[in-house]
Design an enzyme around this catalytic site. Structure first.
Site, PDB file in Angstrom:
ATOM      1  N   GLY A 129       5.902   1.152 -16.649  1.00 58.37           N
ATOM      2  CA  GLY A 129       7.339   1.431 -16.675  1.00 58.37           C
ATOM      3  C   GLY A 129       8.193   0.166 -16.775  1.00 58.37           C
ATOM      4  N   GLU A 132       8.274  -0.640 -20.335  1.00 62.87           N
ATOM      5  CA  GLU A 132       9.106   0.387 -20.985  1.00 62.87           C
ATOM      6  C   GLU A 132      10.594   0.090 -20.779  1.00 62.87           C
ATOM      7  OE1 GLU A 132       6.688   3.417 -19.026  1.00 62.87           O
ATOM      8  OE2 GLU A 132       6.475   4.379 -20.985  1.00 62.87           O
TER       9      GLU A 132
HETATM   10  N1  DAK Z   1       3.420   0.719  -7.823  1.00 68.70           N
HETATM   11  C1  DAK Z   1       3.420   0.583  -6.493  1.00 68.70           C
HETATM   12  N2  DAK Z   1       3.073  -0.539  -5.841  1.00 68.70           N
HETATM   13  C2  DAK Z   1       2.697  -1.589  -6.598  1.00 68.70           C
HETATM   14  C3  DAK Z   1       2.662  -1.519  -8.007  1.00 68.70           C
HETATM   15  C4  DAK Z   1       3.069  -0.304  -8.634  1.00 68.70           C
HETATM   16  N3  DAK Z   1       3.115  -0.152  -9.973  1.00 68.70           N
HETATM   17  N4  DAK Z   1       2.234  -2.710  -8.477  1.00 68.70           N
HETATM   18  C5  DAK Z   1       2.007  -3.484  -7.398  1.00 68.70           C
HETATM   19  N5  DAK Z   1       2.298  -2.817  -6.275  1.00 68.70           N
HETATM   20  C6  DAK Z   1       2.185  -3.306  -4.899  1.00 68.70           C
HETATM   21  C7  DAK Z   1       0.724  -3.462  -4.492  1.00 68.70           C
HETATM   22  O1  DAK Z   1       0.209  -2.226  -4.061  1.00 68.70           O
HETATM   23  C8  DAK Z   1       0.846  -4.461  -3.357  1.00 68.70           C
HETATM   24  O2  DAK Z   1       1.315  -3.792  -2.211  1.00 68.70           O
HETATM   25  P1  DAK Z   1       0.723  -4.168  -0.721  1.00 68.70           P
HETATM   26  O3  DAK Z   1      -0.748  -3.958  -0.817  1.00 68.70           O
HETATM   27  O4  DAK Z   1       1.114  -5.606  -0.536  1.00 68.70           O
HETATM   28  O5  DAK Z   1       1.435  -3.218   0.178  1.00 68.70           O
HETATM   29  C9  DAK Z   1       1.956  -5.363  -3.813  1.00 68.70           C
HETATM   30  O6  DAK Z   1       2.687  -4.626  -4.808  1.00 68.70           O
HETATM   31  C10 DAK Z   1       1.458  -6.641  -4.477  1.00 68.70           C
HETATM   32  O7  DAK Z   1       0.544  -6.302  -5.491  1.00 68.70           O
HETATM   33  P2  DAK Z   1      -0.941  -6.910  -5.572  1.00 68.70           P
HETATM   34  O8  DAK Z   1      -1.430  -7.314  -4.232  1.00 68.70           O
HETATM   35  O9  DAK Z   1      -1.756  -5.965  -6.390  1.00 68.70           O
HETATM   36  O10 DAK Z   1      -0.643  -8.241  -6.407  1.00 68.70           O
HETATM   37  P3  DAK Z   1      -1.669  -9.024  -7.360  1.00 68.70           P
HETATM   38  O11 DAK Z   1      -1.015 -10.310  -7.694  1.00 68.70           O
HETATM   39  O12 DAK Z   1      -3.046  -9.059  -6.755  1.00 68.70           O
HETATM   40  O13 DAK Z   1      -1.783  -8.150  -8.688  1.00 68.70           O
HETATM   41  C11 DAK Z   1      -0.883  -6.825 -10.489  1.00 68.70           C
HETATM   42  C12 DAK Z   1      -0.659  -8.012  -9.509  1.00 68.70           C
HETATM   43  C13 DAK Z   1       0.411  -6.619 -11.273  1.00 68.70           C
HETATM   44  C14 DAK Z   1      -1.993  -7.202 -11.483  1.00 68.70           C
HETATM   45  C15 DAK Z   1      -1.314  -5.567  -9.688  1.00 68.70           C
HETATM   46  O14 DAK Z   1      -0.362  -5.386  -8.625  1.00 68.70           O
HETATM   47  C16 DAK Z   1      -1.324  -4.332 -10.515  1.00 68.70           C
HETATM   48  O15 DAK Z   1      -2.245  -4.107 -11.323  1.00 68.70           O
HETATM   49  N6  DAK Z   1      -0.319  -3.435 -10.310  1.00 68.70           N
HETATM   50  C17 DAK Z   1      -0.254  -2.172 -10.977  1.00 68.70           C
HETATM   51  C18 DAK Z   1       0.211  -2.378 -12.381  1.00 68.70           C
HETATM   52  C19 DAK Z   1       0.180  -1.089 -13.143  1.00 68.70           C
HETATM   53  O16 DAK Z   1      -0.864  -0.466 -13.363  1.00 68.70           O
HETATM   54  N7  DAK Z   1       1.372  -0.662 -13.567  1.00 68.70           N
HETATM   55  C20 DAK Z   1       1.498   0.515 -14.303  1.00 68.70           C
HETATM   56  C21 DAK Z   1       1.935   1.549 -13.379  1.00 68.70           C
HETATM   57  S1  DAK Z   1       1.839   3.122 -14.132  1.00 68.70           S
HETATM   58  C22 DAK Z   1       4.725   9.215 -16.449  1.00 68.70           C
HETATM   59  C23 DAK Z   1       5.877   8.506 -16.305  1.00 68.70           C
HETATM   60  C24 DAK Z   1       5.817   7.143 -16.182  1.00 68.70           C
HETATM   61  C25 DAK Z   1       4.617   6.507 -16.196  1.00 68.70           C
HETATM   62  C26 DAK Z   1       3.491   7.229 -16.341  1.00 68.70           C
HETATM   63  C27 DAK Z   1       3.540   8.576 -16.488  1.00 68.70           C
HETATM   64  N8  DAK Z   1       4.759  10.631 -16.580  1.00 68.70           N
HETATM   65  C28 DAK Z   1       5.593  11.397 -15.721  1.00 68.70           C
HETATM   66  C29 DAK Z   1       3.686  11.295 -17.225  1.00 68.70           C
HETATM   67  C30 DAK Z   1       4.542   5.123 -15.974  1.00 68.70           C
HETATM   68  C31 DAK Z   1       3.436   4.677 -15.314  1.00 68.70           C
HETATM   69  C32 DAK Z   1       3.302   3.348 -14.858  1.00 68.70           C
HETATM   70  O17 DAK Z   1       4.163   2.510 -14.961  1.00 68.70           O
END
Ligand code: DAK
Length: 276
Positions: A129, A132
């Site tokens: 997002g 996006e």
């Molecule tokens: N949501 C919630 N919390 C998040 C987050 C997220 N997207 N990204 C990071 N955090 C949180 C982590 O859980 C962590 O929280 P604590 O454990 O400290 O409580 C904190 O932020 C720091 O993150 P990390 O410890 O993971 O930090 P690192 O440096 O180790 O890693 C990272 C950074 C960016 C590589 C990692 O945090 C990561 O992979 N984050 C997730 C990225 C991701 O997958 N983003 C895409 C999200 S899905 C839809 C509508 C919209 C969407 C989909 C469908 N429909 C209705 C069908 C959109 C979807 C998305 O955006």
């Protein structure tokens, strides 16, 4: 006291109401509105409340007469690391999830439809997002440490805030399939080569400010019309798109800004645009 004999009337004052924001900061400096996401502990993830504030701030930007260009950026190591995965994990019903997606798309559409230029100053991760949101902006500038991507398929999801549609329109279908199907994080330099970014810099804020200043010296009316022509032309056949351009060109020629811009050129002086 009677006002009957007042020989001057004060201009009606227009006080813009700026709501209190919890997850972002809104500042205006020299015609540039800076929207900074301030939930760095969660990497500025887009929880529903954050999305609501983004919708609100985009209304403020649209109404603030001071603003000529808007810049979105994030505090900490992320621009925005996506929609809030905790909230998304609760989505089960197809209709509820569809509504959630439409709600998020509406917020992005608000940003895309702002009648002034917008810049995403991508200071770090712009994922899901977050990318996006950056795609809904007109221009994207990133720190050379930034990583961009649409990792949704790795979570069993698909991009739901416009990613499958805006990304191929921006960089072409082949490159969009690559990024969406691999879910990989793309480094800023590669994103620049792909056409996903307009600039990469050591200091993303300075680069965004410079870009915003270059834009802000132009006619606000012409900027809005040019933006409208670019946006409306994308989804229609070329002959129709050229008609749109001619209509908007016609409108530009009726404005005070156009008189000022062309006169200033002929008089060899700098123009002073009033946005009229
Ligand atoms: N949501 C919630 N919390 C998040 C987050 C997220 N997207 N990204 C990071 N955090 C949180 C982590 O859980 C962590 O929280 P604590 O454990 O400290 O409580 C904190 O932020 C720091 O993150 P990390 O410890 O993971 O930090 P690192 O440096 O180790 O890693 C990272 C950074 C960016 C590589 C990692 O945090 C990561 O992979 N984050 C997730 C990225 C991701 O997958 N983003 C895409 C999200 S899905 C839809 C509508 C919209 C969407 C989909 C469908 N429909 C209705 C069908 C959109 C979807 C998305 O955006």
């Amino acid at each position: 006291m009677s006002h009957e004999h007042d020989d001057h009337h004060e201009a009606p004052s227009f006080a813009l109401e700026i709501p209190e924001f919890e997850y972002l900061r809104y500042e205006v400096d020299e015609g540039i509105a800076w929207v900074t996401f301030t939930r760095p502990k969660a990497l500025n993830a887009l929880a529903a409340d954050v999305l609501r504030e983004i919708a609100e701030v985009s209304e403020v930007i649209a109404e603030d007469p001071e603003v000529r260009v808007a810049v979105f950026t994030g505090e900490g190591k992320a621009f925005v690391a996506g929609a809030d995965i905790g909230e998304i994990s609760e989505l089960k019903e197809v209709f509820v999830a569809r509504e959630y997606s439409l709600g998020g798309q509406e917020v992005m559409n608000h940003i895309a439809a702002l009648p002034l230029p917008t810049i995403a100053a991508i200071n770090g991760y712009a994922l899901g997002g977050g990318l996006e949101l950056a795609l809904a902006c007109d221009l994207r500038v990133a720190s050379n440490k930034a990583k961009l991507g649409l990792p949704e398929v790795g979570l069993g999801l698909i991009p739901g805030f416009g990613g499958t549609q805006r990304l191929p329109r921006l960089i072409g279908a082949g490159r969009a399939y690559d990024l969406i199907l691999t879910a990989r994080h793309v480094p800023a330099e590669e994103a620049l080569q792909l056409g996903l970014l307009n600039r990469v810099a050591d200091d993303v804020i300075a680069a965004a400010r410079k870009l915003a200043q270059q834009i802000a010296k132009n006619s606000p009316v012409a900027l809005a019309l040019a933006k409208e022509s670019l946006a409306r032309g994308v989804d229609v056949p070329l002959p129709e798109a050229l008609e749109i351009e001619a209509d908007l060109f016609g409108m530009a020629c009726t404005t005070k800004d156009m008189r000022e811009g062309t006169s200033a050129f002929l008089e060899k002086r700098a123009p002073e645009f009033k946005g009229e």
